[in-house]
Write a protein that holds these residues in place. Structure first.
Motif, PDB file in Angstrom:
ATOM      1  N   ALA A 141       0.823  -1.210   0.000  1.00 62.10           N
ATOM      2  CA  ALA A 141       0.000   0.000   0.000  1.00 62.10           C
ATOM      3  C   ALA A 141       0.851   1.251   0.000  1.00 62.10           C
ATOM      4  CB  ALA A 141      -0.930   0.001   1.212  1.00 62.10           C
ATOM      5  N   ARG A 142       2.050   1.168   0.555  1.00 58.87           N
ATOM      6  CA  ARG A 142       2.890   2.365   0.694  1.00 58.87           C
ATOM      7  C   ARG A 142       3.625   2.723  -0.592  1.00 58.87           C
ATOM      8  NH1 ARG A 142       5.774   4.137   6.145  1.00 58.87           N
ATOM      9  NH2 ARG A 142       6.843   6.012   5.423  1.00 58.87           N
ATOM     10  N   VAL A 143       3.868   1.754  -1.462  1.00 60.86           N
ATOM     11  CA  VAL A 143       4.594   2.029  -2.700  1.00 60.86           C
ATOM     12  C   VAL A 143       3.975   3.182  -3.478  1.00 60.86           C
ATOM     13  CG1 VAL A 143       5.190   1.106  -4.968  1.00 60.86           C
ATOM     14  CG2 VAL A 143       5.637  -0.257  -2.931  1.00 60.86           C
ATOM     15  N   PRO A 144       2.682   3.143  -3.810  1.00 63.90           N
ATOM     16  CA  PRO A 144       2.112   4.258  -4.573  1.00 63.90           C
ATOM     17  C   PRO A 144       2.110   5.569  -3.798  1.00 63.90           C
ATOM     18  CG  PRO A 144       0.391   2.745  -3.872  1.00 63.90           C
ATOM     19  CD  PRO A 144       1.685   2.075  -3.584  1.00 63.90           C
ATOM     20  N   VAL A 145       2.061   5.500  -2.471  1.00 68.02           N
ATOM     21  CA  VAL A 145       2.092   6.720  -1.659  1.00 68.02           C
ATOM     22  C   VAL A 145       3.457   7.401  -1.804  1.00 68.02           C
ATOM     23  CG1 VAL A 145       1.915   7.662   0.672  1.00 68.02           C
ATOM     24  CG2 VAL A 145       0.419   5.790  -0.031  1.00 68.02           C
ATOM     25  N   GLU A 146       4.529   6.614  -1.733  1.00 73.26           N
ATOM     26  CA  GLU A 146       5.865   7.189  -1.866  1.00 73.26           C
ATOM     27  C   GLU A 146       6.171   7.610  -3.298  1.00 73.26           C
ATOM     28  OE1 GLU A 146       8.983   4.972  -0.017  1.00 73.26           O
ATOM     29  OE2 GLU A 146       8.061   5.147   1.976  1.00 73.26           O
ATOM     30  N   GLN A 147       5.451   7.054  -4.254  1.00 70.32           N
ATOM     31  CA  GLN A 147       5.588   7.483  -5.642  1.00 70.32           C
ATOM     32  C   GLN A 147       4.790   8.756  -5.924  1.00 70.32           C
ATOM     33  OE1 GLN A 147       4.339   3.950  -7.759  1.00 70.32           O
ATOM     34  NE2 GLN A 147       6.383   3.048  -7.707  1.00 70.32           N
ATOM     35  N   ARG A 148       4.191   9.285  -4.878  1.00 71.58           N
ATOM     36  CA  ARG A 148       3.430  10.544  -4.936  1.00 71.58           C
ATOM     37  C   ARG A 148       2.225  10.443  -5.872  1.00 71.58           C
ATOM     38  NH1 ARG A 148       4.632  13.162  -0.574  1.00 71.58           N
ATOM     39  NH2 ARG A 148       3.708  15.036  -1.507  1.00 71.58           N
TER      40      ARG A 148
ATOM     41  N   VAL B  13      19.302 -17.757 -17.887  1.00 70.85           N
ATOM     42  CA  VAL B  13      19.006 -17.435 -16.498  1.00 70.85           C
ATOM     43  C   VAL B  13      18.770 -18.736 -15.740  1.00 70.85           C
ATOM     44  CG1 VAL B  13      17.402 -16.284 -14.923  1.00 70.85           C
ATOM     45  CG2 VAL B  13      18.004 -15.197 -17.095  1.00 70.85           C
ATOM     46  N   GLU B  14      19.528 -18.934 -14.669  1.00 76.78           N
ATOM     47  CA  GLU B  14      19.344 -20.105 -13.821  1.00 76.78           C
ATOM     48  C   GLU B  14      18.516 -19.785 -12.585  1.00 76.78           C
ATOM     49  OE1 GLU B  14      23.383 -22.644 -14.883  1.00 76.78           O
ATOM     50  OE2 GLU B  14      23.358 -21.409 -13.059  1.00 76.78           O
ATOM     51  N   PHE B  15      18.606 -18.530 -12.127  1.00 71.54           N
ATOM     52  CA  PHE B  15      17.874 -18.068 -10.946  1.00 71.54           C
ATOM     53  C   PHE B  15      17.578 -16.601 -11.127  1.00 71.54           C
ATOM     54  CE2 PHE B  15      18.145 -15.518  -7.104  1.00 71.54           C
ATOM     55  CZ  PHE B  15      17.235 -16.115  -6.255  1.00 71.54           C
ATOM     56  N   LYS B  16      16.406 -16.172 -10.657  1.00 78.28           N
ATOM     57  CA  LYS B  16      16.102 -14.736 -10.639  1.00 78.28           C
ATOM     58  C   LYS B  16      15.219 -14.417  -9.438  1.00 78.28           C
ATOM     59  CE  LYS B  16      12.786 -12.595 -12.653  1.00 78.28           C
ATOM     60  NZ  LYS B  16      11.771 -12.592 -11.579  1.00 78.28           N
ATOM     61  N   ALA B  17      15.325 -13.180  -8.987  1.00 76.17           N
ATOM     62  CA  ALA B  17      14.454 -12.652  -7.937  1.00 76.17           C
ATOM     63  C   ALA B  17      14.436 -11.148  -8.077  1.00 76.17           C
ATOM     64  CB  ALA B  17      14.948 -13.057  -6.549  1.00 76.17           C
ATOM     65  N   ASP B  18      13.317 -10.536  -7.732  1.00 74.77           N
ATOM     66  CA  ASP B  18      13.164  -9.086  -7.849  1.00 74.77           C
ATOM     67  C   ASP B  18      12.853  -8.455  -6.505  1.00 74.77           C
ATOM     68  OD1 ASP B  18      13.145  -9.313 -10.781  1.00 74.77           O
ATOM     69  OD2 ASP B  18      11.086 -10.048 -10.537  1.00 74.77           O
ATOM     70  N   VAL B  19      13.291  -7.229  -6.332  1.00 76.63           N
ATOM     71  CA  VAL B  19      12.725  -6.383  -5.277  1.00 76.63           C
ATOM     72  C   VAL B  19      11.476  -5.777  -5.910  1.00 76.63           C
ATOM     73  CG1 VAL B  19      13.046  -4.399  -3.776  1.00 76.63           C
ATOM     74  CG2 VAL B  19      14.965  -5.949  -4.228  1.00 76.63           C
ATOM     75  N   GLY B  20      10.359  -6.468  -5.760  1.00 74.73           N
ATOM     76  CA  GLY B  20       9.146  -6.079  -6.462  1.00 74.73           C
ATOM     77  C   GLY B  20       8.412  -4.917  -5.843  1.00 74.73           C
ATOM     78  N   ALA B  21       8.622  -4.694  -4.539  1.00 78.12           N
ATOM     79  CA  ALA B  21       8.007  -3.560  -3.845  1.00 78.12           C
ATOM     80  C   ALA B  21       9.044  -2.976  -2.903  1.00 78.12           C
ATOM     81  CB  ALA B  21       6.770  -3.997  -3.075  1.00 78.12           C
ATOM     82  N   LEU B  22       9.133  -1.654  -2.887  1.00 71.51           N
ATOM     83  CA  LEU B  22      10.136  -0.971  -2.070  1.00 71.51           C
ATOM     84  C   LEU B  22       9.525   0.310  -1.515  1.00 71.51           C
ATOM     85  CD1 LEU B  22      13.110  -0.655  -1.112  1.00 71.51           C
ATOM     86  CD2 LEU B  22      13.581   0.467  -3.304  1.00 71.51           C
ATOM     87  N   ALA B  23       9.368   0.364  -0.187  1.00 71.17           N
ATOM     88  CA  ALA B  23       8.777   1.544   0.448  1.00 71.17           C
ATOM     89  C   ALA B  23       8.913   1.425   1.956  1.00 71.17           C
ATOM     90  CB  ALA B  23       7.298   1.690   0.075  1.00 71.17           C
TER      91      ALA B  23
END
Length: 278
Positions: free
Chosen positions: A34-41, A197-207
């Motif tokens: 929920a905070r991601v869009p808030v910090e994206q203004r 690619v043998e392995f992948k992971a994302d920081v999908g949300a950051l806030a």
């Protein structure tokens, strides 16, 4: 700030931003989506707030994903009535288990048949020494590797969510995460020597000082060989040092192999999530 003599539900405005941040600060891990869009203004008109005489009490971000937080039973009644009346579009409901399942119980008869209801998901944070060393081959993906990462991302999404997300929007999402240094990979070679690619992971949300890991994927032919724990250990350590002090994720309870991978990688369960895929 707006105050009310009784509880009421309404869309938020820019004036509510300080109160919203204070509310989200009460549990940064549970509220990161929920905070991601808030910090994206972004405009707060996608946020539905429950107010009482003390101000903002609870909130639900009602964008592509509906994320409720802080509602009691009466509040969930009011939120559900507001959603039914205004019919905001959402492809999923995600968040703390009591919130999601309580809201879904009230919305179920008004909504189409869901694609899936995942009642029990573990909310985990990186909080102890990993049982395995980090894989030194894990690193940030480069923009030049986006054509290799994209098929892996599509395969992960299709396995996890149940449909193929291929298209311009999803490709842009993959490329943006790579460009922001938020996609981690271990690269190898295919049968003909081509990079893969043998392995992948994302920081999908950051806030809010929280980095939520999403999109974890291991090439099918390498599964069961123990590479995921070492790769995740490396990802968690890099993210905690360089991106955000708190590293989190959530995982389906029935995915026992993944739960064990995360536990070996240093993650511990701190709460329970649910997801309704619409």
């Amino acid at each position: 700030m707006f105050f009310f003599s009784r509880r009421s539900v309404r869309r938020l405005t820019a004036f509510d931003r300080p109160a919203l941040i204070r509310l989200l600060d009460t549990d940064p891990v549970a509220t990161v989506l929920a905070r991601v869009p808030v910090e994206q203004r972004r405009s707060l008109t996608s946020a539905i707030g429950l107010f009482d005489s003390d101000g903002l009490r609870s909130v639900a971000w009602a964008g592509g994903t509906l994320v409720p937080y802080g509602f009691d039973d009466d509040g969930l009644d009011q939120l559900a009535a507001h959603i039914v009346k205004t019919s905001p579009s959402a492809s999923s409901i995600v968040g703390p288990q009591d919130q999601v399942m309580g809201l879904w119980k009230r919305l179920e008869s008004h909504m189409p048949e869901p694609r899936d209801v995942r009642v029990e998901q573990y909310s985990m944070v990186f909080a102890r020494e990993p049982q395995v060393g980090g894989d030194p081959l894990v690193r940030r993906a480069t923009p030049a590797e986006a054509p290799l990462v994209y098929p892996a991302a599509v395969a992960m999404f299709t396995e996890e969510v149940g449909y193929d997300p291929s298209g311009r929007y999803y490709r842009s999402r993959v490329e943006n995460l790579i460009g922001e240094g938020r996609t981690f990979v271990r690269m190898g070679r295919g049968f003909n020597g081509e990079p893969k690619v043998e392995f992948k992971a994302d920081v999908g949300a950051l806030a809010g000082g929280v980095a939520q890991i999403q999109g974890v994927w291991v090439a099918p032919e390498l599964r069961g060989q123990g590479i995921a724990s070492a790769c995740m250990s490396r990802v968690a350590q890099i993210v905690a040092r360089q991106i955000a002090p708190t590293v989190s994720l959530y995982v389906n309870d029935y995915n026992l192999a993944a739960v064990r991978v995360y536990e070996k990688s240093g993650f511990v369960t701190v709460g329970h999530f649910s997801t309704v895929l619409l």
